[in-house]
Design an enzyme around this catalytic site. Structure first.
Site, mmCIF file in Angstrom:
data_model
loop_
_atom_site.group_PDB
_atom_site.id
_atom_site.type_symbol
_atom_site.label_atom_id
_atom_site.label_comp_id
_atom_site.label_asym_id
_atom_site.label_seq_id
_atom_site.Cartn_x
_atom_site.Cartn_y
_atom_site.Cartn_z
ATOM 1 N NE ARG A 1 -3.445 0.304 3.063
ATOM 2 C CZ ARG A 1 -3.122 0.087 4.127
ATOM 3 N NH1 ARG A 1 -2.122 0.541 4.826
ATOM 4 N NH2 ARG A 1 -3.636 -1.190 4.834
ATOM 5 C CE1 TYR B 1 -12.623 12.420 -18.294
ATOM 6 C CE2 TYR B 1 -12.372 12.057 -15.978
ATOM 7 C CZ TYR B 1 -12.633 11.809 -17.458
ATOM 8 O OH TYR B 1 -12.923 10.161 -17.407
ATOM 9 C CG ASP C 1 -6.045 16.412 -15.951
ATOM 10 O OD1 ASP C 1 -5.137 15.773 -16.473
ATOM 11 O OD2 ASP C 1 -7.222 16.089 -15.416
ATOM 12 C CE LYS D 1 -8.696 8.632 -19.566
ATOM 13 N NZ LYS D 1 -8.880 9.678 -19.260
HETATM 14 C C1 LIG Z 1 -9.560 10.343 -17.788
HETATM 15 C C2 LIG Z 1 -9.261 11.440 -17.482
HETATM 16 C C3 LIG Z 1 -9.236 11.768 -15.819
HETATM 17 C C4 LIG Z 1 -9.512 10.499 -14.975
HETATM 18 O O1 LIG Z 1 -8.634 9.469 -14.946
HETATM 19 P P1 LIG Z 1 -9.251 8.239 -14.656
HETATM 20 O O2 LIG Z 1 -7.865 7.441 -14.940
HETATM 21 O O3 LIG Z 1 -10.200 7.632 -15.448
HETATM 22 O O4 LIG Z 1 -9.692 7.959 -13.195
HETATM 23 C C5 LIG Z 1 -8.823 12.835 -15.242
HETATM 24 N N1 LIG Z 1 -8.707 13.913 -16.038
HETATM 25 C C6 LIG Z 1 -8.494 13.828 -17.506
HETATM 26 C C7 LIG Z 1 -8.265 15.028 -18.337
HETATM 27 C C8 LIG Z 1 -8.924 12.500 -17.908
HETATM 28 O O5 LIG Z 1 -9.148 12.560 -19.331
#
Ligand SMILES: *Cc1c(COP(=O)(O)O)cnc(C)c1O
Length: 385
Positions: free
Chosen positions: A49, A101, A173, A198
């Site tokens: 963890r 998002y 982000d 992503k």
């Molecule tokens: C997909 C996404 C997230 C969240 O990520 P997860 O891995 O799906 O929890 C946050 N910010 C952006 C811009 C995203 O495209």
């Protein structure tokens, strides 16, 4: 091998995160499927963890790519956001870009609002709103650039300068750009967050999140959140992500080239009202995008000349673009934000931020351009004539 920080991006992507080979000579690391570690081991592992060799390899590698001193990995992008927001306290104000998002908005409004974290949303592409940072002195400024799904580009260096003036940390982000195209810490941000689900992993086979920073105090908060809230990934997912990121530069080059070509073609296609792509001259922040990013990334949005239902039908008729949430994988995906990723944002708010119901978001994969173009062309003809 540990290449020094002067090495090129791809040299770092391939060579950092190969350690722990011990006496075996294994060229790639194993997956450390262990919950716990013998007390007093020389590498300082304790319990998965709060750390695992696969986490450390991924964290070292992401830190090298982001040009950061530290990086902490999490189970998902949402876990990474949870780690950051949980470091705030009741009464703290977050000043956020208004085009976020959907899950970020939901996390703020449905979860952290209950704990007294207040969030104010502003159009931060408009520099006239930046004085709100100086006036309200928020605990955190929250940016996304390019934004999801409108692909607004925010001036990270400019906003970071204003926030630094009042001692406010800035989080970016960086999911849509990836560290290959944009490195927020080098532009003055305090925290660079990514959903590794992503582009960083790039193969759509696991979820993950990461936060990079140069600030030791923030790093301590992130490590605490990882273990205190149980936000850690599985060692196998960390291993998959470390593998995926080795080809980040190659994939991004291809995503960028194909998305730019598709965006340029779509812009003159009958039945398409408007195309947004940061590296198209028609993009409202085109000059800033060229300055701040190395390429336009693989996401583009198009507003079709039709209501919501035919726009969704167009998405369903594509064959090479799967109608699905998510983005950034080698395979092309398409999404109808109003009914999918951004359905959790109230219709009135969607309208106010310019998120039209006929907007379609493409995540352009690494397939051949001509096949993708032909697929879009056929589906458009079928739906719009
Ligand atoms: C997909 C996404 C997230 C969240 O990520 P997860 O891995 O799906 O929890 C946050 N910010 C952006 C811009 C995203 O495209």
């Amino acid at each position: 091998m540990n290449p020094d920080s002067a090495s090129g991006f791809t040299t770092r992507a391939v060579h950092v995160a190969r350690g722990y080979s011990g006496t075996t000579g294994a060229v790639m690391p194993p997956v450390y499927l262990t919950a716990t570690f013998a007390h007093g081991n020389p590498d300082g592992f304790d319990y998965t963890r709060s750390g695992n060799p696969n986490f450390r390899l991924l964290q070292d590698s992401v830190a090298a790519l982001e040009g950061a001193r530290f990086a902490t990995c999490f189970a998902s992008g949402v876990s990474a956001m949870t780690a950051v927001v949980s470091s705030l306290k009741s009464g703290d104000l977050v000043l956020a870009e208004e085009n976020l998002y959907g899950a970020t908005y939901r996390l703020f409004e449905r979860v952290f609002a209950k704990f007294g974290v207040q969030v104010r949303y502003l159009d931060l592409a408009d520099a006239a709103h930046w004085s709100e940072i100086t006036r309200t002195r928020p605990a955190l400024v929250w940016l996304e650039s390019p934004t999801n799904p409108l692909l607004k580009v925010l001036d990270i260096a400019g906003l970071s300068r204003v926030a630094a003036g009042v001692g406010t940390p800035v989080l970016v982000d960086n999911t849509f750009a990836s560290p290959y195209l944009q490195r927020p810490l080098e532009l003055g941000a305090t925290l660079s967050l990514a959903s590794t689900t992503k582009y960083l992993n790039g193969h759509s086979d696991c979820l993950g999140g990461v936060v990079a920073t140069n600030d030791p105090a923030w790093q301590e908060k992130l490590l605490l959140a990882q273990k205190a809230l149980g936000l850690q990934p599985s060692p196998f997912d960390a291993w998959l992500t470390a593998r995926g990121q080795r080809t980040l530069a190659l994939r991004m080059e291809r995503h960028c080239a194909t998305a730019l070509a598709l965006a340029a073609w779509l812009e003159s296609r009958r039945g398409v009202r408007r195309v947004r792509y940061p590296f198209l001259p028609s993009h409202p922040q085109h000059a800033l995008a060229r300055r701040q990013m190395r390429g336009g990334s693989g996401i583009l949005v198009a507003e079709l000349d039709c209501p919501a239902e035919p726009a969704l039908e167009f998405c369903r008729r594509l064959r090479l673009f799967t109608l699905a949430e998510s983005l950034g994988g080698v395979e092309s995906l398409v999404c109808h934000p109003a009914s999918m990723t951004h359905a959790s944002i109230p219709a009135a708010v969607r309208r106010r931020v310019g998120l039209s119901d006929s907007l379609v978001r493409f995540s352009v994969g690494i397939e051949d351009f001509e096949d993708l173009r032909a697929d879009v062309d056929r589906a458009l003809t079928e739906v719009l004539g």
